[in-house]
Design a protein around this motif. Structure first.
Motif, short mmCIF file in Angstrom:
data_model
loop_
_atom_site.label_atom_id
_atom_site.label_comp_id
_atom_site.label_asym_id
_atom_site.label_seq_id
_atom_site.Cartn_x
_atom_site.Cartn_y
_atom_site.Cartn_z
N ALA A 35 0.84 -1.20 0.00
CA ALA A 35 0.00 0.00 0.00
C ALA A 35 0.87 1.25 0.00
O ALA A 35 0.54 2.25 -0.64
CB ALA A 35 -0.93 -0.01 1.21
N HIS A 36 2.01 1.20 0.70
CA HIS A 36 2.92 2.34 0.74
C HIS A 36 3.48 2.63 -0.65
O HIS A 36 3.54 3.77 -1.10
CB HIS A 36 4.05 2.09 1.73
CG HIS A 36 4.97 3.27 1.88
ND1 HIS A 36 6.08 3.43 1.08
CD2 HIS A 36 4.94 4.34 2.71
CE1 HIS A 36 6.69 4.56 1.42
NE2 HIS A 36 6.03 5.14 2.40
N ILE A 37 3.88 1.58 -1.34
CA ILE A 37 4.41 1.74 -2.70
C ILE A 37 3.36 2.44 -3.58
O ILE A 37 3.67 3.37 -4.32
CB ILE A 37 4.79 0.37 -3.31
CG1 ILE A 37 5.99 -0.21 -2.57
CG2 ILE A 37 5.08 0.50 -4.80
CD1 ILE A 37 6.27 -1.68 -2.92
N GLY A 39 0.60 4.18 -2.58
CA GLY A 39 -0.06 5.39 -2.09
C GLY A 39 0.83 6.54 -1.68
O GLY A 39 0.33 7.60 -1.32
N GLN A 40 2.14 6.37 -1.78
CA GLN A 40 3.01 7.40 -1.20
C GLN A 40 3.00 8.73 -1.95
O GLN A 40 3.49 9.73 -1.43
CB GLN A 40 4.44 6.89 -1.04
CG GLN A 40 5.16 6.61 -2.32
CD GLN A 40 6.62 6.25 -2.09
OE1 GLN A 40 7.20 6.62 -1.09
NE2 GLN A 40 7.19 5.52 -3.03
N ARG A 41 2.41 8.77 -3.11
CA ARG A 41 2.30 10.06 -3.80
C ARG A 41 1.07 10.86 -3.36
O ARG A 41 0.89 12.00 -3.77
CB ARG A 41 2.23 9.84 -5.32
CG ARG A 41 3.52 9.31 -5.88
CD ARG A 41 3.36 8.94 -7.34
NE ARG A 41 4.46 8.08 -7.73
CZ ARG A 41 5.20 8.29 -8.80
NH1 ARG A 41 4.96 9.29 -9.58
NH2 ARG A 41 6.19 7.47 -9.07
N ALA A 45 -3.17 8.98 1.81
CA ALA A 45 -2.85 7.56 1.69
C ALA A 45 -1.49 7.27 2.32
O ALA A 45 -1.31 6.27 3.03
CB ALA A 45 -2.87 7.13 0.22
N HIS A 46 -0.54 8.16 2.08
CA HIS A 46 0.81 7.99 2.62
C HIS A 46 0.78 8.05 4.14
O HIS A 46 1.35 7.20 4.83
CB HIS A 46 1.70 9.08 2.04
CG HIS A 46 3.17 8.85 2.22
ND1 HIS A 46 4.11 9.79 1.91
CD2 HIS A 46 3.86 7.78 2.71
CE1 HIS A 46 5.31 9.32 2.18
NE2 HIS A 46 5.18 8.10 2.67
N LEU A 47 0.09 9.06 4.66
CA LEU A 47 -0.03 9.23 6.11
C LEU A 47 -0.67 7.98 6.75
O LEU A 47 -0.22 7.49 7.78
CB LEU A 47 -0.87 10.48 6.39
CG LEU A 47 -0.75 11.13 7.74
CD1 LEU A 47 0.66 11.65 7.97
CD2 LEU A 47 -1.75 12.29 7.86
N THR A 49 -0.73 4.86 5.69
CA THR A 49 0.11 3.65 5.73
C THR A 49 1.12 3.75 6.88
O THR A 49 1.35 2.77 7.59
CB THR A 49 0.86 3.41 4.40
OG1 THR A 49 1.64 4.54 4.06
CG2 THR A 49 -0.09 3.08 3.29
N HIS A 50 1.70 4.93 7.07
CA HIS A 50 2.66 5.05 8.17
C HIS A 50 1.97 4.98 9.53
O HIS A 50 2.55 4.46 10.49
CB HIS A 50 3.49 6.34 8.03
CG HIS A 50 4.54 6.22 6.97
ND1 HIS A 50 5.56 5.29 7.03
CD2 HIS A 50 4.71 6.89 5.80
CE1 HIS A 50 6.32 5.40 5.95
NE2 HIS A 50 5.82 6.36 5.18
N TRP A 51 0.75 5.48 9.64
CA TRP A 51 0.00 5.38 10.90
C TRP A 51 -0.21 3.90 11.27
O TRP A 51 0.02 3.48 12.40
CB TRP A 51 -1.34 6.12 10.79
CG TRP A 51 -2.24 5.91 11.96
CD1 TRP A 51 -3.42 5.24 11.98
CD2 TRP A 51 -2.01 6.35 13.31
NE1 TRP A 51 -3.94 5.24 13.26
CE2 TRP A 51 -3.10 5.91 14.08
CE3 TRP A 51 -0.99 7.07 13.92
CZ2 TRP A 51 -3.19 6.17 15.45
CZ3 TRP A 51 -1.08 7.33 15.28
CH2 TRP A 51 -2.18 6.89 16.03
FE LIG Z 1 6.69 6.88 3.34
#
Ligand SMILES: [Fe+2]
Length: 113
Positions: A35-37, A39-41, A45-47, A49-51
């Motif tokens: 998901a990080h790959i 959604g990181q743009r 979505a980026h936030l 995945t890290h949460w």
């Molecule tokens: Fe990241």
């Protein structure tokens, strides 16, 4: 985020939650990396995945992962502003947040122009 990319991201997040609810944190984290790959743009979505990576790090009592995820959560803001997006980065604390990585073959279609 295109509709196709959004669907793929949401699919990974759904699989992540299913594994999380089944208490399979390893599988859950695997889907978060994918998901990080994808959604990181996208800021939200980026936030997100890290949460979730932080939640899993804390549950595993993994200090390195937990601290790494707090730092990555904070870094999402400048990353979004300045466009720091290392392609293929999986987002876990086991890899540099700035490192570009190879993209899994089945996700390549989302990165071809
Ligand atoms: Fe990241």
């Amino acid at each position: 985020m295109t509709p196709k990319l959004k669907r793929a991201y949401q699919s990974e997040m759904t699989q992540m939650r299913n594994a999380y609810n089944a208490q399979d944190l390893k599988l859950s984290f695997h889907h978060l990396e994918r998901a990080h790959i994808l959604g990181q743009r996208n800021f939200k979505a980026h936030l997100k995945t890290h949460w979730w990576m932080l939640k899993i790090g804390v549950l595993r009592r993994d200090i390195r992962e937990s601290v790494g995820q707090v730092l990555r959560l904070l870094a999402v803001f400048p990353a979004s502003v300045f466009g720091w997006v290392p392609v293929g980065n999986t987002g876990g604390a086991n890899v540099s947040a700035l490192k570009s990585m190879s993209i899994p073959a089945d996700l390549m279609e989302f990165f071809e122009t």
